[in-house]
Design an enzyme around this catalytic site. Structure first.
Site, short mmCIF file in Angstrom:
data_model
loop_
_atom_site.label_atom_id
_atom_site.label_comp_id
_atom_site.label_asym_id
_atom_site.label_seq_id
_atom_site.Cartn_x
_atom_site.Cartn_y
_atom_site.Cartn_z
N PHE A 120 0.84 -1.19 0.00
CA PHE A 120 0.00 0.00 0.00
C PHE A 120 0.88 1.25 0.00
CE2 PHE A 120 -2.80 3.08 2.34
CZ PHE A 120 -3.73 3.22 1.33
N ASP B 12 6.60 -3.46 8.73
CA ASP B 12 5.24 -3.06 8.39
C ASP B 12 4.38 -4.32 8.51
OD1 ASP B 12 2.83 -2.39 7.19
OD2 ASP B 12 3.75 -1.06 5.72
N HIS C 79 -0.74 -6.07 7.77
CA HIS C 79 -1.52 -7.25 7.38
C HIS C 79 -1.30 -8.43 8.33
CE1 HIS C 79 -1.61 -6.11 2.78
NE2 HIS C 79 -2.22 -5.23 3.55
N GLN D 283 -7.37 -0.36 10.45
CA GLN D 283 -8.33 0.12 9.46
C GLN D 283 -9.41 -0.93 9.21
OE1 GLN D 283 -8.21 -1.24 6.13
NE2 GLN D 283 -9.59 0.18 5.11
N LYS E 86 -8.79 -4.61 8.10
CA LYS E 86 -7.73 -5.38 8.73
C LYS E 86 -8.25 -6.49 9.63
CE LYS E 86 -4.44 -2.98 6.79
NZ LYS E 86 -5.20 -2.03 6.00
N ARG F 278 4.68 15.83 24.61
CA ARG F 278 4.74 15.80 26.07
C ARG F 278 5.66 14.68 26.55
NH1 ARG F 278 -1.34 16.48 25.74
NH2 ARG F 278 -1.72 18.70 26.13
N TYR G 216 1.15 21.72 29.71
CA TYR G 216 1.54 22.60 28.61
C TYR G 216 3.05 22.65 28.39
CZ TYR G 216 -3.27 24.14 28.22
OH TYR G 216 -4.64 24.18 28.02
N ARG H 10 -3.41 10.62 19.04
CA ARG H 10 -4.00 9.66 19.97
C ARG H 10 -5.29 9.05 19.42
NH1 ARG H 10 -3.18 14.42 23.23
NH2 ARG H 10 -5.44 14.69 23.17
#
Length: 410
Positions: A102, A173, A176, A199, A202, A231, A238, A248
């Site tokens: 992909f 990767d 799959h 996704q 999957k 962070r 902050y 996230r």
């Protein structure tokens, strides 16, 4: 339009189809619905602290993969991006990738201002060919991204040997490859980092989402910071120490993924067993060649079941025509990618957004013959949900192929 002599046998001509089962995806039950509903009622949908259900799922996934750390993020593209940045790549560095995968495997390399170097796949597996990797390494090479394509493990022993000798990072990767194994190790846990996608298509899904796993303390600290706007655990709300973004996932996704994870082991076992059985059926059909599982102990997750098609034994039907006939017979399948990645406009045209690519990089001259054949003539994909069927379903897949072969060769 498919042009064949009418046989009166094929579903594409109006005859009854061979494969009558349906294969829904995703699979869920009322426990999934209840778990999400319970979370909705708490009102705690977000994930500002990377805690709660998100942290719980990360721990579950890390244990399942046998890795020390798991860092969730918005998708499998971002998980690759986080791993590349944490591995210390710099603008202009070269990253070795396969051309049969992909787009995200290569486009994230562009996003981090590096140069994708396409290395051909092995004709028996459609995974990166270790024999071709070494010739592509230069003084600018910094990492290799082996793709466990379709859920079939790459030759990780050979790839890691090359990486060690050239001091290269290895980012798996595994988009799959949820639950797949190489010599008893879960894929994703073998290299420096492993990237997963959740996704909708999957084998483990929440619609969208991603994960990167690692055993490296330094990589974990960096990736964990990058996905949470820079962070650090001991900083203030902050305080932002690194150039990260909000990558996230939500608590809702995490709850759903935790539920889905309880099914993954059994589903992977079923797909692997069905794949072995389907191999035994298809290898006896002239012109059909299942991809090799290699010579070492593996477990295949079969996000795709891929076989090679030879039109010479099917009346010279093009792959496109053959797949159309299979679809009509009820088999959930595809002819796969139309061309290798380096032929995508983003690489051929190198517009102004590809500003990090040196003028010397010319993808118009790249040619990977195995990937070209796979795209144009050979590769046929059966989708993962079909691999959760019964043995009788696998029999019907083979029957559909035999039926087409018999009809077109009359």
């Amino acid at each position: 339009m498919i042009k064949t002599a009418s046989t009166g046998l094929l579903a594409i001509e109006g005859c009854e189809k061979v494969v009558t089962s349906t294969f829904p995806w995703p699979i869920y039950d009322e426990q999934d619905v209840q778990a999400v509903a319970d979370l909705v009622r708490t009102g705690q949908w977000g994930n500002p602290d990377c805690a709660g259900a998100v942290a719980e799922f990360e721990q579950q996934f890390a244990r399942y993969c046998g890795s020390k750390y798991a860092i969730s993020c918005v998708n499998g593209s971002v998980s690759l991006r986080l791993a590349l940045i944490a591995c210390g790549v710099r603008p202009g560095d070269e990253i070795i990738v396969p051309p049969y995968t992909f787009i995200a495997t290569a486009s994230v390399v562009l996003e981090v201002n590096c140069v994708p170097v396409f290395v051909d796949i092995h004709p028996d597996t459609y995974n990166l060919d270790p024999a071709a990797i070494e010739a592509a390494i230069t003084e600018r090479t910094k990492a290799i991204i082996p793709v466990h394509f379709a859920g079939l493990p790459c030759d990780m022993e050979a790839i890691l040997d090359i990486a060690r000798r050239h001091t290269l990072r290895v980012i798996e990767d595994a988009a799959h490859a949820h639950g797949a194994e190489y010599k008893g190790q879960k894929l994703g846990s073998i290299g420096d980092a492993g990237s997963f996608s959740f996704q909708s298509s999957k084998n483990l899904t929440s619609g969208e989402g991603g994960m990167v796993i690692t055993n490296d303390d330094a990589l974990y600290q960096t990736m964990n910071s990058l996905r949470n706007v820079g962070r650090l655990p001991d900083g203030q709300w902050y305080d932002h120490f690194n150039p990260g973004c909000n990558y996230r996932i939500t608590q809702l996704q995490a709850v759903l993924l935790s539920q889905q994870l309880t099914r993954l082991e059994e589903q992977t076992r079923i797909r692997n067993e069905n794949g072995l059985y389907l191999d035994s059926l298809l290898e006896n059909i002239d012109g059909i060649t299942p991809l090799s599982r290699g010579q070492v102990e593996i477990r295949h997750s079969y996000h795709l079941y891929i076989f090679k098609y030879d039109k010479a034994t099917f009346g010279m039907l093009s792959k496109k025509e053959f797949v159309a006939m299979l679809l009509a017979e009820g088999l959930p399948c595809s002819s796969g990618y139309p061309h290798p990645l380096y032929k995508q406009p983003v690489f051929q045209e190198k517009n102004w957004l590809c500003y990090a690519l040196p003028d010397s990089v010319d993808y118009s001259t790249v040619y990977c013959p195995v990937a070209e054949r796979a795209c144009a003539d050979e590769a046929v994909w059966i989708f993962q949900q079909a691999m959760l069927g019964t043995r009788s379903d696998m029999d019907s897949f083979a029957d559909a192929i035999r039926k087409i072969q018999q009809a077109v060769n009359q």
